[in-house]
Design a protein around this motif. Structure first.
Motif, PDB file in Angstrom:
ATOM      1  N   LEU A  52       0.830  -1.204   0.000  1.00  0.00           N
ATOM      2  CA  LEU A  52       0.000   0.000   0.000  1.00  0.00           C
ATOM      3  C   LEU A  52       0.865   1.255   0.000  1.00  0.00           C
ATOM      4  O   LEU A  52       0.551   2.242  -0.659  1.00  0.00           O
ATOM      5  CB  LEU A  52      -0.948  -0.007   1.208  1.00  0.00           C
ATOM      6  CG  LEU A  52      -2.100  -1.014   1.142  1.00  0.00           C
ATOM      7  CD1 LEU A  52      -2.946  -0.952   2.401  1.00  0.00           C
ATOM      8  CD2 LEU A  52      -2.968  -0.767  -0.093  1.00  0.00           C
ATOM      9  N   LYS A  53       1.967   1.203   0.727  1.00  0.00           N
ATOM     10  CA  LYS A  53       2.861   2.364   0.788  1.00  0.00           C
ATOM     11  C   LYS A  53       3.358   2.724  -0.613  1.00  0.00           C
ATOM     12  O   LYS A  53       3.302   3.878  -1.037  1.00  0.00           O
ATOM     13  CB  LYS A  53       4.040   2.024   1.705  1.00  0.00           C
ATOM     14  CG  LYS A  53       4.856   3.229   2.122  1.00  0.00           C
ATOM     15  CD  LYS A  53       5.929   2.805   3.099  1.00  0.00           C
ATOM     16  CE  LYS A  53       7.070   3.809   3.117  1.00  0.00           C
ATOM     17  NZ  LYS A  53       8.207   3.292   3.883  1.00  0.00           N
ATOM     18  N   ALA A 108     -18.098  -2.013  -4.577  1.00  0.00           N
ATOM     19  CA  ALA A 108     -16.942  -1.132  -4.389  1.00  0.00           C
ATOM     20  C   ALA A 108     -16.943  -0.003  -5.418  1.00  0.00           C
ATOM     21  O   ALA A 108     -16.713   1.165  -5.091  1.00  0.00           O
ATOM     22  CB  ALA A 108     -15.648  -1.936  -4.480  1.00  0.00           C
ATOM     23  N   LEU A 109     -17.252  -0.355  -6.667  1.00  0.00           N
ATOM     24  CA  LEU A 109     -17.303   0.676  -7.712  1.00  0.00           C
ATOM     25  C   LEU A 109     -18.382   1.702  -7.390  1.00  0.00           C
ATOM     26  O   LEU A 109     -18.176   2.910  -7.521  1.00  0.00           O
ATOM     27  CB  LEU A 109     -17.611   0.035  -9.078  1.00  0.00           C
ATOM     28  CG  LEU A 109     -16.421  -0.575  -9.807  1.00  0.00           C
ATOM     29  CD1 LEU A 109     -16.860  -1.123 -11.158  1.00  0.00           C
ATOM     30  CD2 LEU A 109     -15.336   0.479 -10.006  1.00  0.00           C
ATOM     31  N   PRO A 120      -8.666  10.842  -8.452  1.00  0.00           N
ATOM     32  CA  PRO A 120      -9.421   9.940  -9.315  1.00  0.00           C
ATOM     33  C   PRO A 120     -10.160   8.891  -8.472  1.00  0.00           C
ATOM     34  O   PRO A 120      -9.762   8.641  -7.346  1.00  0.00           O
ATOM     35  CB  PRO A 120      -8.319   9.295 -10.163  1.00  0.00           C
ATOM     36  CG  PRO A 120      -7.110   9.312  -9.279  1.00  0.00           C
ATOM     37  CD  PRO A 120      -7.223  10.535  -8.440  1.00  0.00           C
ATOM     38  N   TRP A 121     -11.167   8.277  -9.040  1.00  0.00           N
ATOM     39  CA  TRP A 121     -12.016   7.373  -8.261  1.00  0.00           C
ATOM     40  C   TRP A 121     -11.261   6.155  -7.745  1.00  0.00           C
ATOM     41  O   TRP A 121     -11.632   5.557  -6.755  1.00  0.00           O
ATOM     42  CB  TRP A 121     -13.242   6.943  -9.053  1.00  0.00           C
ATOM     43  CG  TRP A 121     -12.888   6.178 -10.325  1.00  0.00           C
ATOM     44  CD1 TRP A 121     -12.706   6.716 -11.548  1.00  0.00           C
ATOM     45  CD2 TRP A 121     -12.688   4.779 -10.451  1.00  0.00           C
ATOM     46  NE1 TRP A 121     -12.384   5.741 -12.450  1.00  0.00           N
ATOM     47  CE2 TRP A 121     -12.371   4.539 -11.805  1.00  0.00           C
ATOM     48  CE3 TRP A 121     -12.732   3.692  -9.560  1.00  0.00           C
ATOM     49  CZ2 TRP A 121     -12.089   3.261 -12.296  1.00  0.00           C
ATOM     50  CZ3 TRP A 121     -12.463   2.430 -10.060  1.00  0.00           C
ATOM     51  CH2 TRP A 121     -12.147   2.225 -11.409  1.00  0.00           C
ATOM     52  N   TYR A 126      -8.499   4.797  -0.843  1.00  0.00           N
ATOM     53  CA  TYR A 126      -9.898   4.445  -0.626  1.00  0.00           C
ATOM     54  C   TYR A 126     -10.234   3.078  -1.219  1.00  0.00           C
ATOM     55  O   TYR A 126     -10.898   2.250  -0.610  1.00  0.00           O
ATOM     56  CB  TYR A 126     -10.818   5.524  -1.249  1.00  0.00           C
ATOM     57  CG  TYR A 126     -10.748   6.830  -0.509  1.00  0.00           C
ATOM     58  CD1 TYR A 126     -11.616   7.096   0.540  1.00  0.00           C
ATOM     59  CD2 TYR A 126      -9.783   7.785  -0.835  1.00  0.00           C
ATOM     60  CE1 TYR A 126     -11.538   8.290   1.241  1.00  0.00           C
ATOM     61  CE2 TYR A 126      -9.689   8.973  -0.142  1.00  0.00           C
ATOM     62  CZ  TYR A 126     -10.572   9.228   0.889  1.00  0.00           C
ATOM     63  OH  TYR A 126     -10.490  10.393   1.586  1.00  0.00           O
ATOM     64  N   ALA A 127      -9.778   2.869  -2.461  1.00  0.00           N
ATOM     65  CA  ALA A 127     -10.210   1.690  -3.213  1.00  0.00           C
ATOM     66  C   ALA A 127      -9.786   0.384  -2.547  1.00  0.00           C
ATOM     67  O   ALA A 127     -10.611  -0.522  -2.369  1.00  0.00           O
ATOM     68  CB  ALA A 127      -9.663   1.749  -4.642  1.00  0.00           C
ATOM     69  N   ILE A 128      -8.529   0.289  -2.133  1.00  0.00           N
ATOM     70  CA  ILE A 128      -8.037  -1.008  -1.637  1.00  0.00           C
ATOM     71  C   ILE A 128      -8.635  -1.395  -0.273  1.00  0.00           C
ATOM     72  O   ILE A 128      -9.152  -2.507  -0.133  1.00  0.00           O
ATOM     73  CB  ILE A 128      -6.485  -1.024  -1.610  1.00  0.00           C
ATOM     74  CG1 ILE A 128      -5.927  -0.866  -3.028  1.00  0.00           C
ATOM     75  CG2 ILE A 128      -5.969  -2.288  -0.961  1.00  0.00           C
ATOM     76  CD1 ILE A 128      -6.348  -1.960  -3.994  1.00  0.00           C
ATOM     77  N   PRO A 129      -8.617  -0.491   0.721  1.00  0.00           N
ATOM     78  CA  PRO A 129      -9.236  -0.888   1.999  1.00  0.00           C
ATOM     79  C   PRO A 129     -10.719  -1.216   1.849  1.00  0.00           C
ATOM     80  O   PRO A 129     -11.219  -2.175   2.426  1.00  0.00           O
ATOM     81  CB  PRO A 129      -9.066   0.355   2.887  1.00  0.00           C
ATOM     82  CG  PRO A 129      -8.003   1.148   2.260  1.00  0.00           C
ATOM     83  CD  PRO A 129      -8.035   0.864   0.800  1.00  0.00           C
TER      84      PRO A 129
END
Lengths: 262, 197
Positions: A52-53, A108-109, A120-121, A126-129
């Motif tokens: 993630l980092k 998720a989307l 960006p979305w 945000y997306a991964i967690p």
């Protein structure tokens, strides 16, 4: 925010070690599993932290998509591993993975594009967690539901076939089982929602608060997550049930228990 | 008329026979000889090869649900899924429970209160509600006393006559075969032998 040191974590790990040692006499196999699982948690979470980092530093859709697919692939394997009587061949993996893909990814989307609306979305923070939370919970629901479906169909084979012999269709013949399966898939999230805030402080929220976020903001995110999980787990269960029931019967409406691995 | 040609499955090998309208044929054979398998294969419940035609129409051209309503299989042990007897019938009002010596109030009874003989007789009535063209009965009177057995035999005979239906009846009792059957088929090691009754 108080940063945790390696020593802090080691102290917590002592708890697991103590538990493993105590269970050694009662059930050595569980002690072993406990140790392996604890080790996996430490290694896997450290790795994902590093990933993630790197990902946060170069947020690119391709990397986010690749990591998402990898998470899905592992979750699919996990669903398969939890079945007592799974579908044989690729179906054993495919039904769970496809159902999780349909439900987790679309929810998720929806959350990223419509609710959060970040730019960006696919912002990985945000997306991964979010996807991780969704996958983890739909995985539970789907694994429970599929396990219930295949074991109930095997146990109640005579009843299902008695109904087929009377000219009942697939949906009629399996109506009772379908209810049980749906209930099994949804009960964990229903219980979680009912107890949230009173009996239990959900993990995500607790983590945010410990990390220093204002409680009300943490709560809002937790409510969002709960609803998303309910949608993901519920529709995931529906999808798994749909594909599972379809696979249990053939074109001539025979109950095909031979399609389950022994 | 039901025509079975070269029917094979896990334990059956090339079974062929026909059932004419109104005909009742007895089927016997040692346990494990494949009697139940044969009934299940005709009703298309197990994977099988071969041709089965009802009134000239091939089984595969008929929707499986309609096929099983027309070619109705009665398993040796009946199964019940709802709480009350009546919930297992489409129209409990129209079912002649008294013909098999059952209490007319039986639709309101709980299934778990029934004796095995009551279940057996109810299962036959439940099957007849579909007005099948062919009956495949797996030891339908195995749990019944002589009086109930006679009632079932009479009811089935009358049904075959009134609807020009036919019946394959699994039984071992020589006296029953002599009473009800016009012919007798025997299964041995998955192969069908025919003997005159």
């Amino acid at each position: 925010m108080i940063t945790l040191s390696l020593l802090d974590l080691s102290l917590a790990a002592l708890l697991v070690v103590a538990l493993a040692l105590s269970s050694l006499r009662i059930y050595p196999k569980i002690a072993m599993q406990l140790a392996v699982a604890a080790l996996r948690t430490a290694i896997q979470l450290t790795l994902i932290g590093l990933v993630l980092k790197v990902l946060f530093a170069n947020s690119h859709l391709l990397w986010v998509a690749l990591l998402s697919l990898f998470m899905l692939a592992v979750a699919g394997r996990e669903v398969m591993a939890r079945q007592h009587r799974r579908f044989s061949g690729w179906w054993g993996y495919g039904i769970g993975a496809l159902s999780m893909f349909i439900s987790s990814f679309s929810v998720a989307l929806f959350a990223l594009l419509v609710v959060i609306g970040n730019q960006p979305w696919y912002e990985p923070q945000y997306a991964i967690p979010l996807l991780g939370m969704l996958l983890g919970n739909t995985m539970n629901g789907i694994a429970l539901a599929l396990d219930r479906l295949t074991s109930a169909a095997s146990e109640q084979r005579d009843v299902i076939e008695a109904r087929l012999m009377l000219g009942h269709g697939r949906d009629e013949a399996i109506a009772d089982i379908r209810q049980q399966v749906f209930r099994t898939g949804l009960i964990p999230i229903i219980n979680a929602m009912a107890a949230a805030g009173i009996v239990s402080l959900p993990g995500m929220m607790t983590g945010q608060i410990l990390a220093g976020a204002p409680p009300v903001e943490a709560v809002k995110y937790q409510i969002l997550i709960m609803f998303l999980i309910a949608g993901g787990a519920g529709f995931g269960t529906l999808a798994a049930m749909h594909f599972g029931v379809k696979r249990l019967f053939d074109k001539r409406l025979r109950l095909r228990l031979d399609r389950l691995a022994r | 008329m039901l025509i079975v040609e070269n029917l094979s499955c896990a334990v059956l090998e090339g079974v062929s026979f026909r059932l004419d309208d109104g005909e009742l044929v007895a089927l016997s054979g040692a346990s494990g000889s494949g009697k139940t398998r044969l009934l299940r294969a005709i009703a298309d419940l197990d994977l099988n090869r071969g041709e089965v035609r009802l009134d000239g129409v091939l089984r595969e051209e008929i929707d499986p649900r309609s096929w099983r309503r027309r070619v109705a299989c009665l398993p040796a042990e009946s199964r019940w899924w709802a709480e009350r007897v009546g919930e297992h019938f489409r129209d409990p009002e129209g079912v002649p429970f008294d013909r098999l010596g059952l209490d007319p109030a039986i639709p309101g009874w709980r299934v778990d209160r029934l004796s095995s003989g009551e279940r057996q007789r109810l299962a036959i009535l439940r099957l007849l509600e579909n007005r099948p063209r062919v009956l495949l009965l797996d030891e339908p009177t195995a749990n019944l006393d002589p009086r109930s057995t006679e009632r079932v035999e009479t009811l089935v005979r009358e049904y075959l006559d009134s609807d020009a239906a036919s019946c394959l009846w699994v039984t071992h009792a020589a006296d029953q075969i002599a009473r009800i059957a016009s012919r007798r088929l025997q299964l041995a090691g998955g192969v069908l032998l025919e003997e005159a009754a």
